[in-house]
Design a protein around this motif. Structure first.
Motif, PDB file in Angstrom:
ATOM      1  N   LEU A   2      10.663  -4.946 -11.249  1.00  0.00           N
ATOM      2  CA  LEU A   2      12.113  -4.778 -11.184  1.00  0.00           C
ATOM      3  C   LEU A   2      12.446  -3.271 -11.187  1.00  0.00           C
ATOM      4  N   TYR A   3      11.656  -2.567 -11.955  1.00  0.00           N
ATOM      5  CA  TYR A   3      11.864  -1.122 -12.097  1.00  0.00           C
ATOM      6  C   TYR A   3      11.491  -0.369 -10.809  1.00  0.00           C
ATOM      7  N   THR A   4      10.372  -0.776 -10.198  1.00  0.00           N
ATOM      8  CA  THR A   4       9.909  -0.056  -8.999  1.00  0.00           C
ATOM      9  C   THR A   4      10.405  -0.715  -7.707  1.00  0.00           C
ATOM     10  N   TYR A   5      11.284  -1.672  -7.830  1.00  0.00           N
ATOM     11  CA  TYR A   5      11.890  -2.351  -6.664  1.00  0.00           C
ATOM     12  C   TYR A   5      12.333  -1.360  -5.584  1.00  0.00           C
ATOM     13  N   PRO A   6      13.047  -0.274  -5.953  1.00  0.00           N
ATOM     14  CA  PRO A   6      13.509   0.642  -4.904  1.00  0.00           C
ATOM     15  C   PRO A   6      12.364   1.346  -4.176  1.00  0.00           C
ATOM     16  N   VAL A   7      11.217   1.482  -4.841  1.00  0.00           N
ATOM     17  CA  VAL A   7      10.078   2.145  -4.189  1.00  0.00           C
ATOM     18  C   VAL A   7       9.514   1.236  -3.096  1.00  0.00           C
ATOM     19  N   GLU A  53       2.070  -9.861  13.457  1.00  0.00           N
ATOM     20  CA  GLU A  53       1.068  -8.976  14.076  1.00  0.00           C
ATOM     21  C   GLU A  53       1.714  -7.697  14.593  1.00  0.00           C
ATOM     22  N   LYS A  54       2.873  -7.875  15.171  1.00  0.00           N
ATOM     23  CA  LYS A  54       3.604  -6.724  15.692  1.00  0.00           C
ATOM     24  C   LYS A  54       3.956  -5.766  14.547  1.00  0.00           C
ATOM     25  N   ALA A  55       4.483  -6.329  13.482  1.00  0.00           N
ATOM     26  CA  ALA A  55       4.883  -5.515  12.322  1.00  0.00           C
ATOM     27  C   ALA A  55       3.655  -4.837  11.722  1.00  0.00           C
ATOM     28  N   ALA A  56       2.573  -5.583  11.604  1.00  0.00           N
ATOM     29  CA  ALA A  56       1.358  -5.026  10.993  1.00  0.00           C
ATOM     30  C   ALA A  56       0.839  -3.854  11.822  1.00  0.00           C
ATOM     31  N   PHE A  57       1.009  -3.950  13.116  1.00  0.00           N
ATOM     32  CA  PHE A  57       0.548  -2.877  14.008  1.00  0.00           C
ATOM     33  C   PHE A  57       1.340  -1.593  13.748  1.00  0.00           C
ATOM     34  N   TYR A  58       2.664  -1.715  13.722  1.00  0.00           N
ATOM     35  CA  TYR A  58       3.506  -0.538  13.455  1.00  0.00           C
ATOM     36  C   TYR A  58       3.195   0.036  12.076  1.00  0.00           C
ATOM     37  N   ALA A  59       3.078  -0.864  11.117  1.00  0.00           N
ATOM     38  CA  ALA A  59       2.883  -0.442   9.730  1.00  0.00           C
ATOM     39  C   ALA A  59       1.563   0.307   9.570  1.00  0.00           C
ATOM     40  N   ALA A  60       0.528  -0.213  10.204  1.00  0.00           N
ATOM     41  CA  ALA A  60      -0.795   0.398  10.065  1.00  0.00           C
ATOM     42  C   ALA A  60      -0.787   1.823  10.616  1.00  0.00           C
ATOM     43  N   LYS A  61      -0.001   2.005  11.650  1.00  0.00           N
ATOM     44  CA  LYS A  61       0.073   3.318  12.273  1.00  0.00           C
ATOM     45  C   LYS A  61       0.641   4.354  11.288  1.00  0.00           C
ATOM     46  N   THR A  62       1.731   4.006  10.652  1.00  0.00           N
ATOM     47  CA  THR A  62       2.333   4.924   9.669  1.00  0.00           C
ATOM     48  C   THR A  62       1.395   5.129   8.493  1.00  0.00           C
ATOM     49  N   LEU A  63       0.805   4.050   8.054  1.00  0.00           N
ATOM     50  CA  LEU A  63      -0.058   4.140   6.874  1.00  0.00           C
ATOM     51  C   LEU A  63      -1.278   5.027   7.138  1.00  0.00           C
ATOM     52  N   GLN A  76       0.820  -1.212   0.000  1.00  0.00           N
ATOM     53  CA  GLN A  76       0.000   0.000   0.000  1.00  0.00           C
ATOM     54  C   GLN A  76       0.855   1.264   0.000  1.00  0.00           C
ATOM     55  N   LEU A  77       1.842   1.288   0.882  1.00  0.00           N
ATOM     56  CA  LEU A  77       2.692   2.477   0.949  1.00  0.00           C
ATOM     57  C   LEU A  77       3.533   2.599  -0.317  1.00  0.00           C
ATOM     58  N   SER A  78       3.909   1.457  -0.848  1.00  0.00           N
ATOM     59  CA  SER A  78       4.718   1.455  -2.053  1.00  0.00           C
ATOM     60  C   SER A  78       3.985   2.183  -3.191  1.00  0.00           C
ATOM     61  N   TRP A  79       2.682   1.969  -3.304  1.00  0.00           N
ATOM     62  CA  TRP A  79       1.924   2.658  -4.355  1.00  0.00           C
ATOM     63  C   TRP A  79       1.989   4.176  -4.152  1.00  0.00           C
ATOM     64  N   ILE A  80       1.754   4.575  -2.925  1.00  0.00           N
ATOM     65  CA  ILE A  80       1.732   6.020  -2.653  1.00  0.00           C
ATOM     66  C   ILE A  80       3.111   6.620  -2.905  1.00  0.00           C
ATOM     67  N   LEU A  81       4.140   5.956  -2.426  1.00  0.00           N
ATOM     68  CA  LEU A  81       5.498   6.497  -2.617  1.00  0.00           C
ATOM     69  C   LEU A  81       5.888   6.511  -4.090  1.00  0.00           C
TER      70      LEU A  81
END
Ligand code: TRP
Length: 334
Positions: free
Chosen positions: A127-132, A310-320, A92-97
């Motif tokens: 391959l092209y958007t890998y860095p994003v 679950e832990k990672a998803a929690f942190y990630a959701a917060k930023t998102l 999800q964040l990758s699309w926005i970035l």
């Protein structure tokens, strides 16, 4: 985060089996950073899809990478060790970035150029958007530091550029991460061609040490390592083979070059190669044992994956959530 430690983020692609280079250049250093940072390590399986994977093998490799992280000494009860694809926020964040990244920037990525030259039949957009996607990995967790090898420095630079660009428009949304180039842990080169990096995708069986190689194979490969026609164990630019073996020996034993030169004064390359092989085999033995135990204990490893996903998803959701709000995306009506 729960404490005031700085956040460290890193990960490896879930492709192939790891080499001694991955271990000494990355994994072993990560273990040393365990205490100092709040560490998050991903099994980067989404990135692996830029190259065609055999599904069954791919699943196995991802699990095996997870177990290797733990076997090498990363603690899944303290660090967050999880699967990238289990946390939807990355995509999800990758699309926005991606909407904050210029094609001109992506065109300049040397890894994209190298990889597309190597896989001419599959130069895909991933391959092209890998860095994003990599930027999304890092920014999602507000990482302060990212330990990476030389080959990933450019990806970290673009991550910083994207973060700064985004922050310039919306305020301090992302922590701008710094590259962490470890002091110890040299770049380990191929045993067959010391001008080339020791690689996971190596075809010559004598060029790379795989972490699961048995003692005899390890020693045999070191005995065959390409060196030079000199006989003195000495660190020098014009002796890349011996220098590489010295780097390996130094990483494993903690001895510096001077000490190593003294230790092998008057002895030939044969003795030195054998000593390196034995030292590496000794270093890997406990890791291999732990790995085998872990792979047999499905319940434990799966409970660790679940907890950390679950832990990672929690942190990630917060930023998102924050990002969505900043750019003006609306929330789902409940
Ligand atoms: N591109 C990295 C590599 O091939 C793997 C990776 C993906 C990564 N996302 C990351 C590393 C985020 C550090 C941080 O080595």
């Amino acid at each position: 985060m729960l404490n005031d430690k700085k956040i460290l983020y890193s990960g490896m692609q879930a492709t192939g089996t790891l080499t001694l280079g991955n271990y000494l250049g990355a994994l072993k250093n990560w273990v040393n950073l365990n205490e100092e940072y709040e560490c998050i390590y991903g099994v980067m399986d989404l990135h692996s899809l830029t190259v065609r994977q055999n599904p069954a093998e791919f699943r196995k490799n991802a699990r095996s990478l997870y177990a290797l992280y733990v076997a090498a000494g990363l603690n899944p009860e303290k660090n967050c060790i999880y699967y990238q694809s289990h946390v939807p926020g990355h995509a999800q964040l990758s699309w926005i970035l991606g909407c904050f990244t210029y094609m001109g920037e992506l065109n300049r990525m040397t890894q994209f150029k190298d990889k597309s030259a190597k896989h001419t039949d599959n130069i895909n957009a991933g391959l092209y958007t890998y860095p994003v996607l990599m930027a999304a990995d890092i920014l999602l967790y507000q990482a302060d530091v990212v330990p990476v090898g030389q080959d990933q420095k450019q990806h970290l630079e673009i991550t910083r550029d994207i973060a700064q660009r985004f922050n310039a428009v919306y305020g301090e949304v992302f922590t701008v991460p710094k590259a962490y180039i470890p002091k110890a842990g040299a770049k380990i080169m191929s045993l067959a061609d010391p001008q080339k990096k020791m690689s996971k995708s190596e075809e010559n069986p004598n060029a790379s040490i795989w972490l699961m190689d048995d003692r005899d194979s390890i020693i045999r490969k070191f005995k065959r390592a390409v060196t030079d026609s000199d006989t003195v164990v000495r660190y020098a630019k014009e002796k890349p083979g011996i220098s590489n073996l010295m780097d390996i020996y130094s990483c494993v034993t903690g001895k510096n070059y001077d000490e190593i030169e003294k230790e092998f004064k008057g002895k030939g390359y044969g003795d030195f190669k054998l000593a390196v092989g034995e030292a590496v085999a000794d270093e890997l033995a406990p890791l291999q044992k732990r790995y085998t135990e872990l792979m047999a204990d499905k319940t434990y490893i799966e409970s660790m994956i679940k907890m950390n996903d679950e832990k990672a998803a929690f942190y990630a959701a917060k930023t998102l959530r924050k990002v969505h709000k900043k750019v003006g995306l609306t929330e789902m009506i409940k």
